[in-house]
Design a protein around this motif. Structure first.
Motif, short mmCIF file in Angstrom:
data_model
loop_
_atom_site.label_atom_id
_atom_site.label_comp_id
_atom_site.label_asym_id
_atom_site.label_seq_id
_atom_site.Cartn_x
_atom_site.Cartn_y
_atom_site.Cartn_z
N THR A 1 0.84 -1.21 0.00
CA THR A 1 0.00 0.00 0.00
C THR A 1 0.87 1.25 0.00
O THR A 1 1.95 1.28 0.57
N ILE A 2 0.34 2.25 -0.66
CA ILE A 2 0.97 3.56 -0.71
C ILE A 2 -0.08 4.55 -0.21
O ILE A 2 -1.20 4.57 -0.71
N THR A 3 0.29 5.33 0.80
CA THR A 3 -0.63 6.32 1.35
C THR A 3 0.00 7.70 1.19
O THR A 3 1.12 7.93 1.65
N VAL A 4 -0.73 8.57 0.52
CA VAL A 4 -0.26 9.94 0.33
C VAL A 4 -1.19 10.84 1.14
O VAL A 4 -2.39 10.89 0.88
N ASP A 5 -0.63 11.49 2.16
CA ASP A 5 -1.40 12.43 2.96
C ASP A 5 -1.25 13.80 2.30
O ASP A 5 -0.12 14.30 2.18
N PRO B 1 -2.39 -4.63 -6.26
CA PRO B 1 -2.87 -6.02 -6.25
C PRO B 1 -1.99 -6.89 -5.36
O PRO B 1 -0.78 -6.63 -5.24
N GLU B 2 -2.60 -7.90 -4.76
CA GLU B 2 -1.85 -8.78 -3.87
C GLU B 2 -0.63 -9.36 -4.57
O GLU B 2 -0.67 -9.67 -5.75
N ASP B 3 0.43 -9.48 -3.82
CA ASP B 3 1.71 -10.07 -4.26
C ASP B 3 2.46 -9.23 -5.29
O ASP B 3 3.43 -9.70 -5.85
N VAL B 4 2.02 -8.00 -5.54
CA VAL B 4 2.78 -7.10 -6.41
C VAL B 4 3.67 -6.24 -5.52
O VAL B 4 3.19 -5.57 -4.61
N VAL B 5 4.95 -6.29 -5.77
CA VAL B 5 5.92 -5.43 -5.08
C VAL B 5 6.64 -4.64 -6.16
O VAL B 5 7.43 -5.20 -6.92
N PRO B 6 6.35 -3.36 -6.26
CA PRO B 6 6.92 -2.59 -7.37
C PRO B 6 8.41 -2.31 -7.20
O PRO B 6 8.90 -2.15 -6.09
N LYS C 1 7.17 -3.99 6.87
CA LYS C 1 8.12 -2.97 6.41
C LYS C 1 7.37 -1.70 6.02
O LYS C 1 6.27 -1.77 5.47
N SER C 2 8.00 -0.57 6.31
CA SER C 2 7.39 0.69 5.91
C SER C 2 8.46 1.72 5.61
O SER C 2 9.61 1.60 6.05
N PHE C 3 8.06 2.70 4.85
CA PHE C 3 8.92 3.81 4.49
C PHE C 3 8.05 5.06 4.42
O PHE C 3 6.92 5.00 3.95
N GLU C 4 8.60 6.19 4.89
CA GLU C 4 7.83 7.43 4.83
C GLU C 4 8.74 8.62 4.52
O GLU C 4 9.83 8.74 5.07
N ALA C 5 8.26 9.46 3.62
CA ALA C 5 8.92 10.74 3.31
C ALA C 5 7.90 11.82 3.64
O ALA C 5 6.72 11.68 3.33
N LYS C 6 8.38 12.88 4.28
CA LYS C 6 7.46 13.94 4.70
C LYS C 6 7.83 15.27 4.05
O LYS C 6 9.01 15.57 3.83
N ASN C 7 6.79 16.05 3.79
CA ASN C 7 6.92 17.43 3.32
C ASN C 7 7.93 17.59 2.20
O ASN C 7 7.85 16.93 1.18
N GLY C 8 8.89 18.48 2.39
CA GLY C 8 9.86 18.80 1.35
C GLY C 8 10.77 17.65 0.96
O GLY C 8 11.40 17.68 -0.09
N ASP C 9 10.85 16.60 1.81
CA ASP C 9 11.67 15.44 1.47
C ASP C 9 11.14 14.72 0.23
O ASP C 9 11.86 13.94 -0.39
N GLN D 1 13.56 4.28 -5.66
CA GLN D 1 13.71 2.91 -6.16
C GLN D 1 14.52 2.06 -5.18
O GLN D 1 14.23 0.88 -4.99
N ASP D 2 15.52 2.67 -4.53
CA ASP D 2 16.29 1.96 -3.51
C ASP D 2 15.40 1.58 -2.33
O ASP D 2 15.53 0.48 -1.78
N GLU D 3 14.51 2.47 -1.93
CA GLU D 3 13.59 2.17 -0.82
C GLU D 3 12.60 1.07 -1.22
O GLU D 3 12.27 0.22 -0.41
N LEU D 4 12.16 1.09 -2.47
CA LEU D 4 11.27 0.03 -2.96
C LEU D 4 11.98 -1.32 -2.91
O LEU D 4 11.40 -2.34 -2.55
N LYS D 5 13.26 -1.32 -3.26
CA LYS D 5 14.06 -2.55 -3.24
C LYS D 5 14.13 -3.11 -1.82
O LYS D 5 14.00 -4.31 -1.59
N LYS D 6 14.31 -2.22 -0.84
CA LYS D 6 14.38 -2.65 0.57
C LYS D 6 13.04 -3.25 1.01
O LYS D 6 13.01 -4.20 1.79
N MET D 7 11.96 -2.69 0.51
CA MET D 7 10.63 -3.21 0.88
C MET D 7 10.44 -4.63 0.36
O MET D 7 9.76 -5.44 0.98
N ALA D 8 11.04 -4.95 -0.77
CA ALA D 8 10.87 -6.25 -1.40
C ALA D 8 11.69 -7.35 -0.73
O ALA D 8 11.42 -8.53 -0.89
N MET D 9 12.73 -6.96 0.01
CA MET D 9 13.64 -7.96 0.62
C MET D 9 12.99 -8.65 1.80
O MET D 9 12.25 -8.17 2.53
#
Length: 175
Positions: free
Chosen positions: A36-40, A85-90, A118-126, A167-175
């Motif tokens: 899941t991707i959540t954009v606040d 979709p289930e089992d999709v890791v981009p 696993k989770s990753f978050e970037a905030k505001n100007g990041d 893309q590096d963060e996505l790679k970490k999520m897949a491991m």
């Protein structure tokens, strides 16, 4: 004989009643293995946003691989959730900022990805560190605001494009 039948009926009802109580007390918990991707963000006018996903970092965008979420305009911050979709890791993603050509500037408070534990978050100007954008977006890092502009002789398509850092963060999520 009547007492045996009555006893049998009472015991049967008791067993059925206990079984129903057990089912009510223990709700089934679904294992969520969807990425899941959540954009606040603050989106002032109704719109529709898309996340396109590629399972190979170098793959072109496939118009079939996307999740679309309709958003009601509001002055308040809202979480827009894209469930892949289930089992999709981009390995790569593209974030399309909608189709409303009259959209006001969009403030992006955070961008968060979750997959299992696993989770990753970037905030505001990041956000600027993790995404590039096409010429139809002007991004103000200080306010984390994307202003969309229509360009002459070009179709309306404001997009954020994942940088290598995301893309590096996505790679970490897949491991």
């Amino acid at each position: 004989m009547k007492s045996k039948i009555l006893l049998f009926v009472l015991l049967s009802l008791s067993v059925i009643s206990c079984k129903n109580k057990e089912e009510q007390q223990e709700p089934k918990q679904e294992e969520n293995n969807a990425f899941t991707i959540t954009v606040d963000m603050i989106v002032k006018k109704d719109d529709s946003f898309q996340i396109y996903y590629m399972e190979d970092v170098n793959a072109p965008v496939d118009p079939k691989n996307y999740v679309d979420v309709a958003v009601k305009g509001s002055d308040a911050s809202q979480a827009v959730v894209f469930k892949l979709p289930e089992d999709v890791v981009p390995a790569n993603i593209r974030f399309d900022l909608g189709g409303n050509e009259n959209q006001d500037p969009i403030k992006i408070n955070s961008f968060k990805m979750n997959y299992f534990d696993k989770s990753f978050e970037a905030k505001n100007g990041d956000i600027d560190f993790f995404f590039g954008y096409n010429p139809q977006i002007t991004f103000d890092k200080a306010t984390a605001t994307a202003t969309i502009k229509k360009l002459p002789n070009e179709p309306y398509d404001p997009i954020f494009i994942a940088k290598t850092s995301l893309q590096d963060e996505l790679k970490k999520m897949a491991m």
